[in-house]
Design a protein around this motif. Structure first.
Motif, PDB file in Angstrom:
ATOM      1  N   ILE A   8       0.853  -1.192   0.000  1.00 46.76           N
ATOM      2  CA  ILE A   8       0.000   0.000   0.000  1.00 46.76           C
ATOM      3  C   ILE A   8       0.885   1.238   0.000  1.00 46.76           C
ATOM      4  CG2 ILE A   8      -1.905   1.206   1.146  1.00 46.76           C
ATOM      5  CD1 ILE A   8      -2.499  -1.738   0.420  1.00 46.76           C
ATOM      6  N   ALA A  10       2.914   3.873  -3.193  1.00 47.53           N
ATOM      7  CA  ALA A  10       4.016   3.790  -4.157  1.00 47.53           C
ATOM      8  C   ALA A  10       4.979   4.958  -3.997  1.00 47.53           C
ATOM      9  CB  ALA A  10       3.485   3.700  -5.578  1.00 47.53           C
ATOM     10  N   PRO A  12       8.949   5.870  -2.354  1.00 47.65           N
ATOM     11  CA  PRO A  12      10.196   5.109  -2.519  1.00 47.65           C
ATOM     12  C   PRO A  12      10.205   3.805  -1.714  1.00 47.65           C
ATOM     13  CG  PRO A  12      10.650   7.382  -1.815  1.00 47.65           C
ATOM     14  CD  PRO A  12       9.180   7.262  -1.938  1.00 47.65           C
ATOM     15  N   SER A  13       9.660   3.821  -0.500  1.00 46.87           N
ATOM     16  CA  SER A  13       9.702   2.614   0.342  1.00 46.87           C
ATOM     17  C   SER A  13       8.866   1.497  -0.264  1.00 46.87           C
ATOM     18  CB  SER A  13       9.173   2.919   1.751  1.00 46.87           C
ATOM     19  OG  SER A  13       9.718   4.116   2.236  1.00 46.87           O
ATOM     20  N   GLY A  14       7.648   1.826  -0.675  1.00 43.03           N
ATOM     21  CA  GLY A  14       6.745   0.821  -1.219  1.00 43.03           C
ATOM     22  C   GLY A  14       7.227   0.270  -2.552  1.00 43.03           C
ATOM     23  N   ARG A  42       6.404  15.679  -1.643  1.00 40.42           N
ATOM     24  CA  ARG A  42       6.422  16.267  -0.296  1.00 40.42           C
ATOM     25  C   ARG A  42       7.810  16.067   0.266  1.00 40.42           C
ATOM     26  NH1 ARG A  42       1.747  12.503   1.482  1.00 40.42           N
ATOM     27  NH2 ARG A  42      -0.095  13.405   0.489  1.00 40.42           N
ATOM     28  N   GLY A  46      16.865  15.784  -0.725  1.00 37.67           N
ATOM     29  CA  GLY A  46      18.292  15.590  -0.488  1.00 37.67           C
ATOM     30  C   GLY A  46      18.604  14.181   0.001  1.00 37.67           C
ATOM     31  N   ARG A 120      -7.299   3.257  -3.604  1.00 36.76           N
ATOM     32  CA  ARG A 120      -6.979   3.521  -2.204  1.00 36.76           C
ATOM     33  C   ARG A 120      -7.333   2.334  -1.330  1.00 36.76           C
ATOM     34  NH1 ARG A 120     -11.060   6.463  -1.061  1.00 36.76           N
ATOM     35  NH2 ARG A 120     -11.712   6.380   1.099  1.00 36.76           N
ATOM     36  N   ALA A 121      -6.409   1.959  -0.463  1.00 34.72           N
ATOM     37  CA  ALA A 121      -6.720   0.917   0.522  1.00 34.72           C
ATOM     38  C   ALA A 121      -7.620   1.530   1.576  1.00 34.72           C
ATOM     39  CB  ALA A 121      -5.438   0.393   1.149  1.00 34.72           C
ATOM     40  N   ALA A 153       3.109   0.860   3.287  1.00 29.90           N
ATOM     41  CA  ALA A 153       4.139   1.824   2.853  1.00 29.90           C
ATOM     42  C   ALA A 153       3.431   3.135   2.578  1.00 29.90           C
ATOM     43  CB  ALA A 153       4.851   1.298   1.612  1.00 29.90           C
ATOM     44  N   GLY A 155       3.241   5.988   4.105  1.00 29.89           N
ATOM     45  CA  GLY A 155       3.779   7.300   4.450  1.00 29.89           C
ATOM     46  C   GLY A 155       3.361   7.834   5.807  1.00 29.89           C
ATOM     47  N   TRP A 207      15.725  25.297   5.356  1.00 30.43           N
ATOM     48  CA  TRP A 207      16.742  24.787   4.423  1.00 30.43           C
ATOM     49  C   TRP A 207      16.644  25.452   3.059  1.00 30.43           C
ATOM     50  CZ3 TRP A 207      12.616  21.508   6.035  1.00 30.43           C
ATOM     51  CH2 TRP A 207      11.666  21.230   5.045  1.00 30.43           C
ATOM     52  N   VAL A 274       6.745  -0.224   6.451  1.00 27.46           N
ATOM     53  CA  VAL A 274       8.043   0.260   5.983  1.00 27.46           C
ATOM     54  C   VAL A 274       8.010   1.786   5.795  1.00 27.46           C
ATOM     55  CG1 VAL A 274       8.594  -1.923   4.817  1.00 27.46           C
ATOM     56  CG2 VAL A 274       7.471  -0.102   3.533  1.00 27.46           C
ATOM     57  N   GLY A 286      15.286  14.515   9.491  1.00 33.83           N
ATOM     58  CA  GLY A 286      14.001  14.262   8.846  1.00 33.83           C
ATOM     59  C   GLY A 286      14.165  13.585   7.497  1.00 33.83           C
TER      60      GLY A 286
HETATM   61  C1  FAD Z   1       8.925  19.082   3.450  1.00 37.35           C
HETATM   62  C2  FAD Z   1       9.634  17.776   3.526  1.00 37.35           C
HETATM   63  C3  FAD Z   1      10.989  17.713   3.185  1.00 37.35           C
HETATM   64  C4  FAD Z   1      11.658  16.484   3.210  1.00 37.35           C
HETATM   65  N1  FAD Z   1      12.952  16.458   2.806  1.00 37.35           N
HETATM   66  C5  FAD Z   1      13.607  15.272   2.741  1.00 37.35           C
HETATM   67  C6  FAD Z   1      14.933  15.213   2.224  1.00 37.35           C
HETATM   68  O1  FAD Z   1      15.508  16.206   1.811  1.00 37.35           O
HETATM   69  N2  FAD Z   1      15.535  14.005   2.187  1.00 37.35           N
HETATM   70  C7  FAD Z   1      14.919  12.865   2.613  1.00 37.35           C
HETATM   71  O2  FAD Z   1      15.532  11.785   2.572  1.00 37.35           O
HETATM   72  N3  FAD Z   1      13.663  12.910   3.111  1.00 37.35           N
HETATM   73  C8  FAD Z   1      12.991  14.078   3.175  1.00 37.35           C
HETATM   74  N4  FAD Z   1      11.699  14.117   3.644  1.00 37.35           N
HETATM   75  C9  FAD Z   1      11.072  12.871   4.076  1.00 37.35           C
HETATM   76  C10 FAD Z   1      10.682  12.031   2.866  1.00 37.35           C
HETATM   77  O3  FAD Z   1       9.880  12.774   1.993  1.00 37.35           O
HETATM   78  C11 FAD Z   1       9.923  10.785   3.322  1.00 37.35           C
HETATM   79  O4  FAD Z   1      10.640  10.181   4.366  1.00 37.35           O
HETATM   80  C12 FAD Z   1       9.739   9.791   2.190  1.00 37.35           C
HETATM   81  O5  FAD Z   1       8.908  10.294   1.185  1.00 37.35           O
HETATM   82  C13 FAD Z   1       9.130   8.516   2.753  1.00 37.35           C
HETATM   83  O6  FAD Z   1       8.874   7.622   1.728  1.00 37.35           O
HETATM   84  P1  FAD Z   1       7.686   6.563   1.876  1.00 37.35           P
HETATM   85  O7  FAD Z   1       7.716   5.757   0.631  1.00 37.35           O
HETATM   86  O8  FAD Z   1       7.825   5.865   3.164  1.00 37.35           O
HETATM   87  O9  FAD Z   1       6.371   7.427   1.967  1.00 37.35           O
HETATM   88  P2  FAD Z   1       5.742   8.447   0.904  1.00 37.35           P
HETATM   89  O10 FAD Z   1       6.765   8.938  -0.023  1.00 37.35           O
HETATM   90  O11 FAD Z   1       4.974   9.422   1.701  1.00 37.35           O
HETATM   91  O12 FAD Z   1       4.744   7.531   0.068  1.00 37.35           O
HETATM   92  C14 FAD Z   1       3.555   7.037   0.626  1.00 37.35           C
HETATM   93  C15 FAD Z   1       2.589   6.799  -0.502  1.00 37.35           C
HETATM   94  O13 FAD Z   1       1.469   6.075  -0.020  1.00 37.35           O
HETATM   95  C16 FAD Z   1       0.301   6.577  -0.637  1.00 37.35           C
HETATM   96  N5  FAD Z   1      -0.829   6.205   0.226  1.00 37.35           N
HETATM   97  C17 FAD Z   1      -1.118   6.651   1.468  1.00 37.35           C
HETATM   98  N6  FAD Z   1      -2.240   6.071   1.945  1.00 37.35           N
HETATM   99  C18 FAD Z   1      -2.671   5.224   0.971  1.00 37.35           C
HETATM  100  C19 FAD Z   1      -3.789   4.337   0.870  1.00 37.35           C
HETATM  101  N7  FAD Z   1      -4.677   4.210   1.864  1.00 37.35           N
HETATM  102  N8  FAD Z   1      -3.939   3.613  -0.265  1.00 37.35           N
HETATM  103  C20 FAD Z   1      -3.038   3.740  -1.283  1.00 37.35           C
HETATM  104  N9  FAD Z   1      -1.970   4.567  -1.246  1.00 37.35           N
HETATM  105  C21 FAD Z   1      -1.782   5.291  -0.122  1.00 37.35           C
HETATM  106  C22 FAD Z   1       0.554   8.062  -0.712  1.00 37.35           C
HETATM  107  O14 FAD Z   1      -0.260   8.667  -1.692  1.00 37.35           O
HETATM  108  C23 FAD Z   1       2.029   8.099  -1.082  1.00 37.35           C
HETATM  109  O15 FAD Z   1       2.235   8.122  -2.463  1.00 37.35           O
HETATM  110  C24 FAD Z   1      10.990  15.322   3.651  1.00 37.35           C
HETATM  111  C25 FAD Z   1       9.654  15.393   4.029  1.00 37.35           C
HETATM  112  C26 FAD Z   1       8.975  16.599   3.963  1.00 37.35           C
HETATM  113  C27 FAD Z   1       7.539  16.654   4.342  1.00 37.35           C
END
Ligand code: FAD
Ligand code: SF4
Ligand code: SF4
Lengths: 390, 55
Positions: A8, A10, A12-14, A42, A46, A120-121, A153, A155, A207, A274, A286
């Motif tokens: 759930i 897409a 980077p982690s998922g 979002r 970096g 959406r889940a 995954a 977020g 930043w 994850v 962060g």
């Molecule tokens: C302003 C800001 C600046 C940042 N700067 C940095 C940086 O410079 N370097 C860095 O390493 N990290 C940075 N981060 C953190 C980084 O963006 C996150 O840690 C990263 O995106 C996490 O990846 P993820 O795959 O876990 O989650 P996400 O990238 O958030 O992906 C989660 C996905 O799940 C989807 N989703 C959610 N709920 C559901 C559902 N019910 N059904 C289906 N899909 C769903 C969402 O739409 C989303 O696409 C920053 C964060 C913010 C807010």
């Protein structure tokens, strides 16, 4: 429909997790609620070079800028520059995540994963305590997908863990509320700039991350605890006025990032969390892209083994949590500890340390190198910190 | 009861992540509020980077 694993989200982690599992021969479904993977971004985009190269082969298409160092400003404006001795030797990258995130999803697809966007889940299918799949909603149509394993995954706004009884609600002390502009017409070098202090970002930092030519991500995060009447967007407007009043805003994004300890537990029967969903962003910076991808990789490996043994119990999946924490746990503990100490420092205390450090040559380029220096004169904290060095 | 100003909301999900009682959900760019679950703790209002939420 039946899969070995449904992922759930897409981000980077998922996507990285889906790719790992599909490469291991699992039937994988990757579900993303947005209609477009990678947008809105979002993120300040970096990443550190070394850890990044451990996970992917760099492709120029999704690198905005190669970073040569960092400039950190104390609240009184005293600045410390950290750069590698040999210039031209980049230490990190600012990514183009709209392209990068999509690239990772494409890699998952290439490895054999199915992808559903705008889907959406909305809940888990359970048999007693055992997870049997997920309930999905796509353009008003609700349907079920069976699967032995669900990967949350999703977020910072994660609900998947909560559906399985894991409390992932963030505490105000453990989350940064952020706002960022992408601007054009700013004077920047290939350095990441960080601004500390309560003027720009109480309990966080502001930043400037260069995005190529005269563009940059200009943003800030305010610790949830200090976020109140005055909103991050207002702080950001003031910071923009201070740093680059002449620049033009071409994009606005807002978001939140966990600065917490990893969620406990990270697994349940038939479920693993994850990335940000498990609060895996670094408590000081962060930064969550790399930890998230690495967690996806490890969870993916464990999923392949779980399938081979036909054992999706929490007891077996715990291997994921264990391996992740063995690799990253100590850094989390250390950085969380440092975060708490930094929060307890006044603007003047930080400025004073920076003034004393001004002429010190900081060899170790990491943020952590600086932090070690910052606490040099505080034996009590240094003593505590030593625990995390061993 | 919490309400969202859709013209201000930047659909970031910060409020969803902090809500202790899953009263919020982000449906792509649309924040859903489940009034019956809200316990009026006010955390979402505090965390919102845009100031888009109010009671
Ligand atoms: C302003 C800001 C600046 C940042 N700067 C940095 C940086 O410079 N370097 C860095 O390493 N990290 C940075 N981060 C953190 C980084 O963006 C996150 O840690 C990263 O995106 C996490 O990846 P993820 O795959 O876990 O989650 P996400 O990238 O958030 O992906 C989660 C996905 O799940 C989807 N989703 C959610 N709920 C559901 C559902 N019910 N059904 C289906 N899909 C769903 C969402 O739409 C989303 O696409 C920053 C964060 C913010 C807010
Ligand atoms: S007030 Fe509290 S319970 Fe209600 S929606 Fe906001 S965070 Fe959730
Ligand atoms: S925190 Fe504010 S901007 Fe973000 S989704 Fe919630 S209401 Fe919208």
């Amino acid at each position: 429909m039946e899969y070995d694993a449904v992922v759930i989200g897409a981000g980077p982690s998922g996507s990285f997790c889906a790719k790992t599992m599909a490469e291991g021969g699992l039937r994988v479904l990757l579900v993303e609620k947005k209609q477009e993977i990678g947008a809105p971004v979002r993120c300040a985009e970096g990443v550190g070079k070394e850890d990044f190269l451990e996970l992917v082969d760099v492709d120029r298409r999704w690198i905005s800028v190669e970073i040569e160092g960092a400039v950190i400003y104390a609240p009184d404006g005293t600045k410390i520059t950290m750069s590698r001795e040999h210039s031209g030797n980049e230490v990190g990258y600012v990514l183009e995540r709209k392209i990068f995130d999509r690239h990772l999803a494409e890699e998952a697809a290439k490895a054999g994963a199915e992808i559903m966007v705008k889907t959406r889940a909305i809940g888990l299918l359970k048999e007693g305590n055992k997870i049997k799949g997920v309930k999905l909603s796509r353009m008003g149509e609700i349907f079920e997908v069976e699967s032995n394993l669900v990967i949350g995954a999703d977020g910072v706004e994660s609900l998947v863990g909560r559906w399985a009884g894991i409390n992932t609600a963030l505490k105000p002390n453990d989350v940064e509320s952020c706002a960022q502009y992408l601007v054009k017409g700013i004077d920047v070098k290939p350095y990441c700039e960080f601004y500390l202090g309560s003027r720009f970002a109480p309990g966080g930092y502001a930043w400037v991350f260069p995005k190529g030519r005269d563009m940059a991500n200009v943003g800030l995060g305010v610790l949830g605890k200090y976020s109140g009447e005055k909103k991050p967007i207002e702080y950001l407007n003031e910071f923009l006025e201070f740093r680059c009043p002449e620049a033009k805003v071409v994009e606005l994004i807002v978001g939140a990032v966990p600065v917490a300890m990893p969620v406990e537990p990270m697994v349940a029967d038939g479920l693993m969390l994850v990335g940000d969903a498990a609060h895996l962003a670094d408590p000081i910076t962060g930064g969550g892209i790399l930890n998230g991808m690495d967690s996806g990789r490890i969870a993916g490996k464990v999923a392949i083994e779980a399938k081979r043994r036909d054992d999706f119990s929490a007891g077996f999946l715990k291997r994921y949590e264990k391996e992740f924490m063995e690799k990253h746990g100590k850094i989390f503990k250390r950085n969380y500890f440092i975060k708490e100490k930094l929060m307890g420092m006044s603007d003047e205390e930080i400025s004073e340390i920076f003034r004393a450090l001004k002429d010190v040559n900081i060899e170790d380029l990491s943020v952590f190198g600086l932090i070690k220096e910052m606490f040099r004169k505080n034996p009590k904290i240094l003593f505590e910190l030593r625990k995390y060095f061993l | 009861m919490v309400s969202v100003n859709r013209e201000r909301c930047g659909y970031c999900g910060a409020c969803v992540g902090i809500c202790p009682s899953t009263a919020l959900e982000l449906v792509e760019l649309h924040l859903k509020i489940y009034d019956e679950k809200c316990v009026n703790c006010g955390l979402c209002i505090r965390i919102c980077p845009m100031g888009a939420l109010e009671v």
